[in-house]
Design a protein around this motif. Structure first.
Motif, PDB file in Angstrom:
ATOM      1  N   GLN A 146      31.791  50.319  63.800  1.00 31.89           N
ATOM      2  CA  GLN A 146      32.692  51.250  64.190  1.00 31.89           C
ATOM      3  C   GLN A 146      31.980  52.572  64.547  1.00 31.89           C
ATOM      4  O   GLN A 146      32.050  53.187  65.560  1.00 31.89           O
ATOM      5  CB  GLN A 146      33.892  51.518  63.226  1.00 31.89           C
ATOM      6  N   ARG A 147      31.134  52.911  63.612  1.00 33.77           N
ATOM      7  CA  ARG A 147      30.362  54.210  63.830  1.00 33.77           C
ATOM      8  C   ARG A 147      29.619  54.160  64.882  1.00 33.77           C
ATOM      9  O   ARG A 147      29.436  55.171  65.622  1.00 33.77           O
ATOM     10  CB  ARG A 147      29.519  54.566  62.430  1.00 33.77           C
ATOM     11  N   GLN A 148      29.028  53.054  65.262  1.00 35.66           N
ATOM     12  CA  GLN A 148      27.998  53.091  66.505  1.00 35.66           C
ATOM     13  C   GLN A 148      28.796  53.283  67.757  1.00 35.66           C
ATOM     14  O   GLN A 148      28.226  54.012  68.639  1.00 35.66           O
ATOM     15  CB  GLN A 148      27.250  51.845  66.483  1.00 35.66           C
ATOM     16  N   LEU A 149      29.982  52.546  67.779  1.00 36.10           N
ATOM     17  CA  LEU A 149      30.674  52.490  68.817  1.00 36.10           C
ATOM     18  C   LEU A 149      31.450  53.923  69.261  1.00 36.10           C
ATOM     19  O   LEU A 149      31.488  54.514  70.417  1.00 36.10           O
ATOM     20  CB  LEU A 149      31.759  51.436  68.720  1.00 36.10           C
ATOM     21  N   GLU A 150      31.731  54.472  68.083  1.00 36.56           N
ATOM     22  CA  GLU A 150      32.412  55.811  68.127  1.00 36.56           C
ATOM     23  C   GLU A 150      31.510  57.041  68.550  1.00 36.56           C
ATOM     24  O   GLU A 150      31.757  57.812  69.518  1.00 36.56           O
ATOM     25  CB  GLU A 150      33.062  56.231  66.856  1.00 36.56           C
ATOM     26  N   ALA A 151      30.222  56.789  68.331  1.00 31.52           N
ATOM     27  CA  ALA A 151      29.107  57.770  68.459  1.00 31.52           C
ATOM     28  C   ALA A 151      28.939  57.902  69.842  1.00 31.52           C
ATOM     29  O   ALA A 151      28.273  58.826  70.508  1.00 31.52           O
ATOM     30  CB  ALA A 151      27.876  57.418  67.613  1.00 31.52           C
ATOM     31  N   GLU A 152      28.987  56.996  70.711  1.00 26.12           N
ATOM     32  CA  GLU A 152      28.826  56.868  72.071  1.00 26.12           C
ATOM     33  C   GLU A 152      29.910  57.419  73.026  1.00 26.12           C
ATOM     34  O   GLU A 152      29.691  57.489  74.199  1.00 26.12           O
ATOM     35  CB  GLU A 152      28.557  55.502  72.743  1.00 26.12           C
ATOM     36  N   ILE A 153      31.157  57.831  72.519  1.00 24.73           N
ATOM     37  CA  ILE A 153      32.288  58.284  73.050  1.00 24.73           C
ATOM     38  C   ILE A 153      32.400  59.772  72.763  1.00 24.73           C
ATOM     39  O   ILE A 153      32.353  60.280  71.778  1.00 24.73           O
ATOM     40  CB  ILE A 153      33.537  57.465  72.826  1.00 24.73           C
ATOM     41  N   ARG A 154      32.597  60.465  73.955  1.00 19.96           N
ATOM     42  CA  ARG A 154      33.006  61.935  73.992  1.00 19.96           C
ATOM     43  C   ARG A 154      34.529  62.251  74.055  1.00 19.96           C
ATOM     44  O   ARG A 154      35.104  61.449  74.792  1.00 19.96           O
ATOM     45  CB  ARG A 154      32.207  62.839  74.933  1.00 19.96           C
ATOM     46  N   VAL A 155      34.964  63.089  73.347  1.00 20.55           N
ATOM     47  CA  VAL A 155      36.453  63.250  73.340  1.00 20.55           C
ATOM     48  C   VAL A 155      36.588  64.938  73.582  1.00 20.55           C
ATOM     49  O   VAL A 155      36.010  65.908  72.936  1.00 20.55           O
ATOM     50  CB  VAL A 155      36.907  62.915  71.891  1.00 20.55           C
ATOM     51  N   ILE A 156      37.563  65.029  74.299  1.00 17.49           N
ATOM     52  CA  ILE A 156      37.885  66.330  74.972  1.00 17.49           C
ATOM     53  C   ILE A 156      38.388  67.441  73.928  1.00 17.49           C
ATOM     54  O   ILE A 156      39.205  66.939  72.806  1.00 17.49           O
ATOM     55  CB  ILE A 156      38.751  66.468  76.193  1.00 17.49           C
ATOM     56  N   ASN A 177      56.654  61.944  73.561  1.00 16.52           N
ATOM     57  CA  ASN A 177      56.186  61.013  72.446  1.00 16.52           C
ATOM     58  C   ASN A 177      55.489  59.936  72.971  1.00 16.52           C
ATOM     59  O   ASN A 177      55.079  59.243  72.128  1.00 16.52           O
ATOM     60  CB  ASN A 177      57.364  60.755  71.769  1.00 16.52           C
ATOM     61  N   ASP A 178      55.312  59.638  74.169  1.00 17.90           N
ATOM     62  CA  ASP A 178      54.773  58.526  74.753  1.00 17.90           C
ATOM     63  C   ASP A 178      53.312  58.855  75.202  1.00 17.90           C
ATOM     64  O   ASP A 178      52.488  57.967  75.966  1.00 17.90           O
ATOM     65  CB  ASP A 178      55.407  57.682  75.843  1.00 17.90           C
ATOM     66  N   MET A 179      52.782  60.170  75.078  1.00 19.78           N
ATOM     67  CA  MET A 179      51.504  60.681  75.382  1.00 19.78           C
ATOM     68  C   MET A 179      50.787  61.098  74.043  1.00 19.78           C
ATOM     69  O   MET A 179      51.365  62.034  73.437  1.00 19.78           O
ATOM     70  CB  MET A 179      51.400  61.448  76.402  1.00 19.78           C
ATOM     71  N   GLN A 180      49.457  60.764  73.637  1.00 21.25           N
ATOM     72  CA  GLN A 180      49.003  61.089  72.500  1.00 21.25           C
ATOM     73  C   GLN A 180      47.562  61.487  73.014  1.00 21.25           C
ATOM     74  O   GLN A 180      46.856  60.924  73.997  1.00 21.25           O
ATOM     75  CB  GLN A 180      48.922  60.036  71.459  1.00 21.25           C
ATOM     76  N   LEU A 181      47.172  62.637  72.105  1.00 22.09           N
ATOM     77  CA  LEU A 181      45.707  63.050  72.253  1.00 22.09           C
ATOM     78  C   LEU A 181      44.783  61.796  71.989  1.00 22.09           C
ATOM     79  O   LEU A 181      44.959  61.232  70.994  1.00 22.09           O
ATOM     80  CB  LEU A 181      45.301  64.347  71.379  1.00 22.09           C
ATOM     81  N   ALA A 182      43.940  61.342  72.771  1.00 19.56           N
ATOM     82  CA  ALA A 182      42.951  60.229  72.653  1.00 19.56           C
ATOM     83  C   ALA A 182      41.944  60.805  71.418  1.00 19.56           C
ATOM     84  O   ALA A 182      41.380  61.742  71.268  1.00 19.56           O
ATOM     85  CB  ALA A 182      42.299  60.257  73.856  1.00 19.56           C
ATOM     86  N   THR A 183      41.600  59.618  70.704  1.00 18.15           N
ATOM     87  CA  THR A 183      40.265  59.736  69.884  1.00 18.15           C
ATOM     88  C   THR A 183      39.525  58.594  69.862  1.00 18.15           C
ATOM     89  O   THR A 183      40.093  57.296  70.342  1.00 18.15           O
ATOM     90  CB  THR A 183      41.028  59.717  68.327  1.00 18.15           C
ATOM     91  N   ALA A 184      38.219  58.544  69.447  1.00 19.20           N
ATOM     92  CA  ALA A 184      37.467  57.470  69.715  1.00 19.20           C
ATOM     93  C   ALA A 184      37.711  56.364  69.122  1.00 19.20           C
ATOM     94  O   ALA A 184      37.615  55.247  69.191  1.00 19.20           O
ATOM     95  CB  ALA A 184      35.930  57.939  69.367  1.00 19.20           C
ATOM     96  N   ARG A 185      38.179  56.811  67.541  1.00 21.80           N
ATOM     97  CA  ARG A 185      38.437  55.768  66.609  1.00 21.80           C
ATOM     98  C   ARG A 185      39.664  55.031  67.164  1.00 21.80           C
ATOM     99  O   ARG A 185      39.768  53.741  66.741  1.00 21.80           O
ATOM    100  CB  ARG A 185      38.875  56.401  65.243  1.00 21.80           C
ATOM    101  N   ASP A 186      40.662  55.452  67.650  1.00 22.88           N
ATOM    102  CA  ASP A 186      41.866  54.408  68.220  1.00 22.88           C
ATOM    103  C   ASP A 186      41.498  53.732  69.285  1.00 22.88           C
ATOM    104  O   ASP A 186      41.895  52.535  69.352  1.00 22.88           O
ATOM    105  CB  ASP A 186      42.897  55.602  68.943  1.00 22.88           C
ATOM    106  N   LEU A 187      40.434  54.228  70.168  1.00 21.19           N
ATOM    107  CA  LEU A 187      39.805  53.372  71.314  1.00 21.19           C
ATOM    108  C   LEU A 187      38.931  51.923  70.476  1.00 21.19           C
ATOM    109  O   LEU A 187      39.253  51.148  70.882  1.00 21.19           O
ATOM    110  CB  LEU A 187      39.135  53.839  72.001  1.00 21.19           C
TER     111      LEU A 187
END
Length: 334
Positions: free
Chosen positions: A120-130, A313-323
């Motif tokens: 999980q940590r490896q995958l999340e580290a490759e993603i940028r979040v605004i 309520n059907d739009m959420q701020l994106a996070t790498a963890r959720d993806l």
């Protein structure tokens, strides 16, 4: 016997000279990706305290072709198969598994919690979040996308969210004036949200309205859909965008779109300085490898996820963890 001997010789000659035919329209993975470099580096993982999932063992998805079986120590095999079934490139998965074998001691390779945490940590580290504050500045906000991207609904959802969060006035500029029903759809949204709407039929009108309205309100521009395979469609999009150089541009894409098509869209809009990605209707698919790799390869930050058709309520701020959770059959995959 001579005839049989000749036939045998011809058969051997044919088999030696035969070569597979490769159609000319087939290109390499690098070309179809619009020459976007694949970052092969893995961020060093530092230990941290984290709440582990109750059932960390991956649930294997049946939505993709079965992964080639390999011999791996401990319980790494199910994780490898899960990531491949989600559509992640094999070289990315191999690198992640290799890092697990290099970092974890032999005894930990049978511990689902430790394996899942490190992957999980490896995958999340490759993603940028605004940073959301970077979106709502004194600039018009453009959300662009193809016909099936959910762009117009995402524009309405983001504008509704902005008014709730920041308690500011909203102005809607509709540049989507050619498609049948587009103006009616925009008017429906703006009447429901009680926003003023301006119609911009030309790039010049768009520039004038943007300059006028940004002085007092947050400005959302409802752009026409574009087709990345039609040059004139992309040129028309560019004509509108370049009239407002001081802007924030977000790209809306659907996770149900194939990765090759997503990369083609990205290549078409690369010159337009995309600030962030909006993934629409995240609950309409069970595979997320395509959108994960789009974010990884492009290094464009994730901005928002949407999960329905409601304006609130059907739009959420994106996070790498959720993806990343969704890659394991959790998060938006539930």
């Amino acid at each position: 016997s001579t005839t049989i001997q000749n036939l045998s010789q011809n058969k051997e000659k044919t088999s030696e000279e035969w070569r597979p035919f490769i159609p000319p329209h087939i290109t390499t993975r690098q070309d179809s990706a619009g020459n976007i470099p694949l970052n092969q580096s893995v961020t060093t993982v530092s230990p941290a305290i984290v709440d582990f999932p109750k059932d960390p063992a991956p649930r294997i998805s049946n939505t993709a072709s079965p992964a080639k079986k390999v011999n791996l120590p401990g319980k790494l095999v199910p994780y490898r198969e899960q990531l491949l079934s989600q559509g992640l490139d094999e070289d990315i998965v191999s690198q992640i598994i290799t890092t697990c074998m290099d970092i974890l001691p032999p005894g930990a390779l049978d511990d689902n919690k430790r394996i899942r945490y490190l992957i999980q940590r490896q995958l999340e580290a490759e993603i940028r979040v605004i940073n959301e504050q970077d979106i709502f500045t004194a600039k018009p906000i453009f959300i662009i996308g193809t016909f099936n991207s959910g762009r117009k609904l995402a524009t309405a959802q983001l504008s509704a969210m902005a008014r709730q969060k920041f308690n500011k006035g909203i102005s809607w500029i509709c540049a989507d004036t050619i498609r049948t029903g587009a103006i009616t759809e925009a008017r429906t949204y703006t009447e429901l949200l009680n926003f003023p709407m301006h119609l911009a039929y030309t790039p010049k009108e768009l520039a004038d309205y943007s300059q006028q309205e940004i002085q007092k309100n947050l400005v959302f521009v409802d752009m026409p859909d574009f087709n990345p395979r039609i040059e004139n469609s992309v040129i028309e999009l560019g004509d509108f965008l370049t009239q407002v150089p001081n802007r924030t541009t977000l790209l809306a894409v659907s996770p149900a779109t194939k990765e090759a098509d997503l990369l083609q869209v990205l290549a078409a809009v690369k010159p337009f300085r995309i600030k962030g990605l909006i993934y629409t209707q995240m609950n309409e698919t069970s595979t997320y490898g395509n959108v994960y790799q789009l974010a990884k390869k492009s290094q464009i930050p994730l901005a928002y996820f949407t999960t329905g058709i409601h304006l609130f309520n059907d739009m959420q701020l994106a996070t790498a963890r959720d993806l990343v959770d969704s890659l394991f059959g959790e998060g938006y995959a539930l």
